[in-house]
Design a protein around this motif. Structure first.
Motif, PDB file in Angstrom:
ATOM      1  N   LEU A  32       0.838  -1.208   0.000  1.00  0.00           N
ATOM      2  CA  LEU A  32       0.000   0.000   0.000  1.00  0.00           C
ATOM      3  C   LEU A  32       0.872   1.256   0.000  1.00  0.00           C
ATOM      4  CD1 LEU A  32      -2.961  -0.458   2.541  1.00  0.00           C
ATOM      5  CD2 LEU A  32      -3.128  -0.027   0.086  1.00  0.00           C
ATOM      6  N   SER A  33       1.878   1.246   0.874  1.00  0.00           N
ATOM      7  CA  SER A  33       2.740   2.426   1.016  1.00  0.00           C
ATOM      8  C   SER A  33       3.529   2.698  -0.249  1.00  0.00           C
ATOM      9  CB  SER A  33       3.702   2.223   2.193  1.00  0.00           C
ATOM     10  OG  SER A  33       2.993   2.038   3.398  1.00  0.00           O
ATOM     11  N   VAL A  34       4.089   1.645  -0.832  1.00  0.00           N
ATOM     12  CA  VAL A  34       4.988   1.833  -1.962  1.00  0.00           C
ATOM     13  C   VAL A  34       4.241   2.240  -3.234  1.00  0.00           C
ATOM     14  CG1 VAL A  34       5.112  -0.485  -3.019  1.00  0.00           C
ATOM     15  CG2 VAL A  34       7.168   0.866  -2.803  1.00  0.00           C
ATOM     16  N   LEU A  35       2.971   1.865  -3.342  1.00  0.00           N
ATOM     17  CA  LEU A  35       2.205   2.189  -4.551  1.00  0.00           C
ATOM     18  C   LEU A  35       1.387   3.473  -4.416  1.00  0.00           C
ATOM     19  CD1 LEU A  35       0.808  -1.286  -5.735  1.00  0.00           C
ATOM     20  CD2 LEU A  35       2.725  -0.012  -6.673  1.00  0.00           C
ATOM     21  N   PHE A  36       0.902   3.777  -3.209  1.00  0.00           N
ATOM     22  CA  PHE A  36      -0.098   4.838  -3.091  1.00  0.00           C
ATOM     23  C   PHE A  36       0.243   5.960  -2.105  1.00  0.00           C
ATOM     24  CE2 PHE A  36      -2.483   0.867  -4.061  1.00  0.00           C
ATOM     25  CZ  PHE A  36      -2.848   1.197  -5.360  1.00  0.00           C
ATOM     26  N   VAL A  37       1.293   5.815  -1.312  1.00  0.00           N
ATOM     27  CA  VAL A  37       1.579   6.812  -0.282  1.00  0.00           C
ATOM     28  C   VAL A  37       2.921   7.477  -0.572  1.00  0.00           C
ATOM     29  CG1 VAL A  37       1.907   7.222   2.178  1.00  0.00           C
ATOM     30  CG2 VAL A  37       0.282   5.479   1.424  1.00  0.00           C
ATOM     31  N   LYS A  38       2.928   8.792  -0.597  1.00  0.00           N
ATOM     32  CA  LYS A  38       4.177   9.517  -0.831  1.00  0.00           C
ATOM     33  C   LYS A  38       4.919   9.751   0.484  1.00  0.00           C
ATOM     34  CE  LYS A  38       2.749  11.959  -5.032  1.00  0.00           C
ATOM     35  NZ  LYS A  38       2.663  13.256  -5.711  1.00  0.00           N
ATOM     36  N   GLY A  39       6.238   9.723   0.400  1.00  0.00           N
ATOM     37  CA  GLY A  39       7.048  10.116   1.549  1.00  0.00           C
ATOM     38  C   GLY A  39       7.580   9.000   2.410  1.00  0.00           C
ATOM     39  N   THR A  40       7.226   7.734   2.143  1.00  0.00           N
ATOM     40  CA  THR A  40       7.779   6.663   2.976  1.00  0.00           C
ATOM     41  C   THR A  40       9.202   6.356   2.526  1.00  0.00           C
ATOM     42  OG1 THR A  40       6.838   4.937   1.547  1.00  0.00           O
ATOM     43  CG2 THR A  40       5.526   5.645   3.435  1.00  0.00           C
ATOM     44  N   ASN A  41      10.003   5.850   3.466  1.00  0.00           N
ATOM     45  CA  ASN A  41      11.393   5.520   3.151  1.00  0.00           C
ATOM     46  C   ASN A  41      11.809   4.235   3.863  1.00  0.00           C
ATOM     47  OD1 ASN A  41      12.158   6.285   5.871  1.00  0.00           O
ATOM     48  ND2 ASN A  41      12.059   8.426   5.182  1.00  0.00           N
ATOM     49  N   THR A  42      13.071   3.878   3.731  1.00  0.00           N
ATOM     50  CA  THR A  42      13.545   2.584   4.235  1.00  0.00           C
ATOM     51  C   THR A  42      13.446   2.490   5.752  1.00  0.00           C
ATOM     52  OG1 THR A  42      15.131   2.692   2.418  1.00  0.00           O
ATOM     53  CG2 THR A  42      15.418   0.912   3.998  1.00  0.00           C
ATOM     54  N   TYR A  43      13.655   3.611   6.471  1.00  0.00           N
ATOM     55  CA  TYR A  43      13.556   3.563   7.936  1.00  0.00           C
ATOM     56  C   TYR A  43      12.130   3.210   8.373  1.00  0.00           C
ATOM     57  CZ  TYR A  43      18.159   5.718   7.890  1.00  0.00           C
ATOM     58  OH  TYR A  43      19.483   5.957   7.674  1.00  0.00           O
ATOM     59  N   GLY A  44      11.152   3.826   7.726  1.00  0.00           N
ATOM     60  CA  GLY A  44       9.759   3.499   8.028  1.00  0.00           C
ATOM     61  C   GLY A  44       9.435   2.064   7.678  1.00  0.00           C
ATOM     62  N   SER A  45       9.993   1.584   6.570  1.00  0.00           N
ATOM     63  CA  SER A  45       9.747   0.211   6.132  1.00  0.00           C
ATOM     64  C   SER A  45      10.279  -0.808   7.138  1.00  0.00           C
ATOM     65  CB  SER A  45      10.392  -0.012   4.759  1.00  0.00           C
ATOM     66  OG  SER A  45      10.159  -1.329   4.302  1.00  0.00           O
ATOM     67  N   VAL A  46      11.493  -0.564   7.646  1.00  0.00           N
ATOM     68  CA  VAL A  46      12.073  -1.457   8.650  1.00  0.00           C
ATOM     69  C   VAL A  46      11.230  -1.461   9.920  1.00  0.00           C
ATOM     70  CG1 VAL A  46      14.063  -1.844  10.155  1.00  0.00           C
ATOM     71  CG2 VAL A  46      14.427  -1.240   7.759  1.00  0.00           C
ATOM     72  N   ALA A  47      10.820  -0.266  10.371  1.00  0.00           N
ATOM     73  CA  ALA A  47       9.993  -0.166  11.581  1.00  0.00           C
ATOM     74  C   ALA A  47       8.665  -0.898  11.383  1.00  0.00           C
ATOM     75  CB  ALA A  47       9.739   1.299  11.917  1.00  0.00           C
ATOM     76  N   ALA A  48       8.046  -0.726  10.218  1.00  0.00           N
ATOM     77  CA  ALA A  48       6.771  -1.393   9.923  1.00  0.00           C
ATOM     78  C   ALA A  48       6.937  -2.902   9.932  1.00  0.00           C
ATOM     79  CB  ALA A  48       6.250  -0.923   8.568  1.00  0.00           C
ATOM     80  N   TYR A  49       8.016  -3.367   9.374  1.00  0.00           N
ATOM     81  CA  TYR A  49       8.319  -4.809   9.328  1.00  0.00           C
ATOM     82  C   TYR A  49       8.391  -5.380  10.749  1.00  0.00           C
ATOM     83  CZ  TYR A  49      10.680  -9.010   7.451  1.00  0.00           C
ATOM     84  OH  TYR A  49      11.015 -10.299   7.071  1.00  0.00           O
ATOM     85  N   LEU A  50       9.140  -4.686  11.618  1.00  0.00           N
ATOM     86  CA  LEU A  50       9.314  -5.160  12.996  1.00  0.00           C
ATOM     87  C   LEU A  50       8.011  -5.073  13.790  1.00  0.00           C
ATOM     88  CD1 LEU A  50      12.799  -3.561  13.787  1.00  0.00           C
ATOM     89  CD2 LEU A  50      12.297  -5.962  13.227  1.00  0.00           C
ATOM     90  N   PHE A  51       7.253  -3.999  13.582  1.00  0.00           N
ATOM     91  CA  PHE A  51       5.956  -3.836  14.255  1.00  0.00           C
ATOM     92  C   PHE A  51       5.032  -5.004  13.925  1.00  0.00           C
ATOM     93  CE2 PHE A  51       5.004   0.801  15.592  1.00  0.00           C
ATOM     94  CZ  PHE A  51       6.193   0.844  16.292  1.00  0.00           C
ATOM     95  N   GLY A  52       4.863  -5.220  12.628  1.00  0.00           N
ATOM     96  CA  GLY A  52       3.961  -6.279  12.184  1.00  0.00           C
ATOM     97  C   GLY A  52       4.383  -7.645  12.685  1.00  0.00           C
TER      98      GLY A  52
END
Length: 597
Positions: free
Chosen positions: A424-444
């Motif tokens: 969802l983030s990579v296709l439709f949301v502007k402004g996400t980056n690798t730090y957010g992706s790592v945090a999201a991965y660990l959260f989930g």
């Protein structure tokens, strides 16, 4: 029970037919894509992007309508505590295909990606792509293992042959034609397999319905005869669990490489959408005979059958209700037709998952992360080796692991909780980056694993609101074990937390680095500073440690397509004319790749 010669002949004829079709498809399309200059490896992965509506619709439907789909639907309709109300797979997966077609198919296909992981690596870098590969691979391998395991048990019900031998032979045939022809062989065999499933099950239903031991299923749907009504109901305290599971099927069914492999193989973005809608309809149609067989099982006086007085649910054989109905309520020649249908369902899913896993590894891990200068021939050989390795791994797990279904349930949850919010983030949301992706991965990961998994006897360390305990008796050892049941929709909550975590930590990292609160030298992922994040990433920039050089300022160069990481994502020769104009509007937010490693 003796070995049934007729059954063995029927299975042998069916398997030879599948093998012949797979080899024929490989031979027929061996030069596909050569005229357009498409790499052979890409042709194996996405079939030269010329899969039409007929074959495409069949192969996308067959990917969902597997052994787990038809067996699981019949099982849930049959189970007294569940019934049709809890048989969520048909509607859940159908809606998954509709949502995928409406929102995800067009942007993915119009940008010319080759695998589902491409947009992740393009935006978040190759290391994050490698991390996201792990749950995707687990899902594909455990799914293949689960359905191969189900095949062995199914065959042993109707034909008394060695379970291990039947699993190995089935896996070898699927691996062989996938090795030879890639997506073309998988797609063309799916057409035959789906036809066999449809015919085999529909031939069986009338014979089972008219058996003397079976009551009127319209009566047993609403009244208790031999067990509680098969229509089923959802108790108030289970409402959130039902919603959680339905969201898992509907949204968690999207971020799978088996789905996007078919989307990306379509001849245009519009075709990709139409294929999704056709497959949604196909999934519903193919579920009807399974629902009827489950209803027949719930309406049967088993004392009047060769099965015996004790019903399957009391022998802990509810998951085998479909082959049991075929064996004991249908004539032998009909049950063998049904057996062919089940075998077809299993092979149609196993070959797709094995090809998907090898495609992601060869392209996103081997080529883009380690060997960007690898030749096309080298990539093809890596694919062939990994098809054999992943297929062998799934087969071994099917034979030796008793908890393969538990592993698949957990891995499919991780696909929903980790990969879907990132997609969802990579296709439709502007402004996400690798730090957010790592945090999201660990959260989930933390929130999902924390909820436990009863199938794996994995105890929870996070007790969500409404949790209860339940005692279950092991059907073999007779031991009583107490397990924790989570009544809270923690899977969907974990997914939402992962999505929000990506947004929050991406913007936090961007603020901290750009404001100077944290020194630029600590941007070790090169996700903020080196990307000149003040610009919209749609405008591709070449980054050289603080100096941003627009591509328009550079001399025009014709790069070798498979050499650079950036080139791997911008295969303009694969895009249709009708989609080029849409790219500016639909292009991924923050889509330029930072070639940091």
């Amino acid at each position: 029970m003796a070995i049934h010669a007729e059954g063995l002949v029927a299975i042998a004829v069916f398997y030879l037919l599948i093998l012949f079709v797979g080899i024929w498809a490989a031979w027929k399309n061996k030069h596909s894509g050569e005229a357009e200059g498409t790499d052979r490896s890409e042709t194996i992965m996405v079939g030269g992007r010329d899969i039409g509506l007929f074959v495409g619709g069949f192969t996308m439907t067959a990917t969902w309508v597997g052994g787990g789909y038809i067996n699981g639907t019949a099982e849930y309709v049959y189970l007294p505590d569940h019934g049709l109300a809890w048989a969520q797979a048909p509607f859940g997966y159908a809606l998954s295909l509709v949502v995928g077609g409406l929102f995800f198919a067009k942007p993915m296909r119009s940008r010319g990606y080759v695998t589902m992981l491409d947009p992740f690596q393009q935006l978040y870098g190759k290391r994050m792509g490698g991390l996201l590969f792990i749950p995707a691979l687990m899902g594909e391998i455990f799914w293949s293992a689960a359905i191969l395991s189900a095949l062995g048990a199914t065959l042993s019900v109707i034909v008394d042959i060695n379970i291990k031998m039947s699993v190995v032979i089935s896996a070898l045939i699927a691996i062989f034609y996938t090795l030879v022809g890639g997506l073309y062989s998988v797609a063309y065999t799916d057409v035959v397999q789906l036809f066999c499933i449809f015919v085999g099950l529909w031939i069986s239903v009338p014979f089972a319905l008219t058996n003397a031991a079976v009551s009127d299923i319209t009566v047993t749907a609403v009244k208790q005869v031999y067990q509680s009504p098969w229509r089923g109901s959802v108790r108030r305290e289970d409402t959130w669990v039902w919603i959680d599971n339905f969201c898992l099927l509907m949204l968690g069914g999207i971020p799978w490489q088996v789905y996007f492999q078919r989307v990306l193989s379509a001849s245009s973005a519009t075709y990709a959408q139409v294929l999704s809608f056709l497959a949604a309809f196909g999934c519903l149609v193919m579920a009807v005979p399974s629902v009827l067989i489950g209803a027949i099982g719930a309406s049967t006086d088993w004392n009047q059958t060769s099965y015996g007085a004790i019903p399957p649910k009391e022998k802990d054989e509810a998951d085998m209700i479909l082959p049991i109905v075929l064996q004991h309520l249908c004539p032998p020649f009909v049950s063998f037709f049904g057996l062919g249908a089940v075998s077809a369902a299993v092979m149609s899913s196993a070959d797709s998952s094995i090809l998907s896993a090898s495609s992601m590894f060869a392209r996103n891990i081997y080529q883009l992360a380690f060997r960007q200068s690898a030749s096309d021939r080298e990539i093809v050989w890596v694919m062939r080796i990994t098809i054999f390795v992943f297929g062998g791994l799934a087969t071994v797990m099917a034979l030796v692991t008793g908890t393969v279904y538990g592993l698949w349930y957990l891995s499919s949850d991780l696909v929903y909780v980790i990969i879907f919010p990132q997609l969802l983030s990579v296709l439709f949301v502007k402004g996400t980056n690798t730090y957010g992706s790592v945090a999201a991965y660990l959260f989930g990961l933390l929130l999902r694993i924390g909820g436990g998994e009863p199938y794996l006897q994995l105890p929870p360390f996070i007790y969500y609101p409404g949790w209860t305990t339940e005692q279950r008796k092991h059907h073999i050892t007779g031991e009583i074990e107490e397990i924790v049941i989570q009544k809270f929709p923690f899977k969907t909550v974990s997914m939402l937390a992962s999505f929000l975590g990506n947004l929050v930590f991406s913007h936090l990292a961007k603020y901290l680095f750009e404001s100077g609160t944290i020194s630029h030298k600590y941007d070790f992922l090169d996700a903020v500073v080196s990307r000149h994040s003040g610009e919209i990433m749609d405008k591709t920039t070449l980054v050289t440690r603080g100096n941003n050089i627009g591509l328009s300022e550079m001399a025009s160069v014709k790069p070798r397509l498979s050499v650079t990481l950036a080139a791997a994502f911008t295969r303009r020769d694969t895009l249709q004319k009708e989609t080029v104009e849409e790219e500016d509007e639909e292009s991924s937010p923050d889509s330029s790749h930072h070639d940091e490693e």
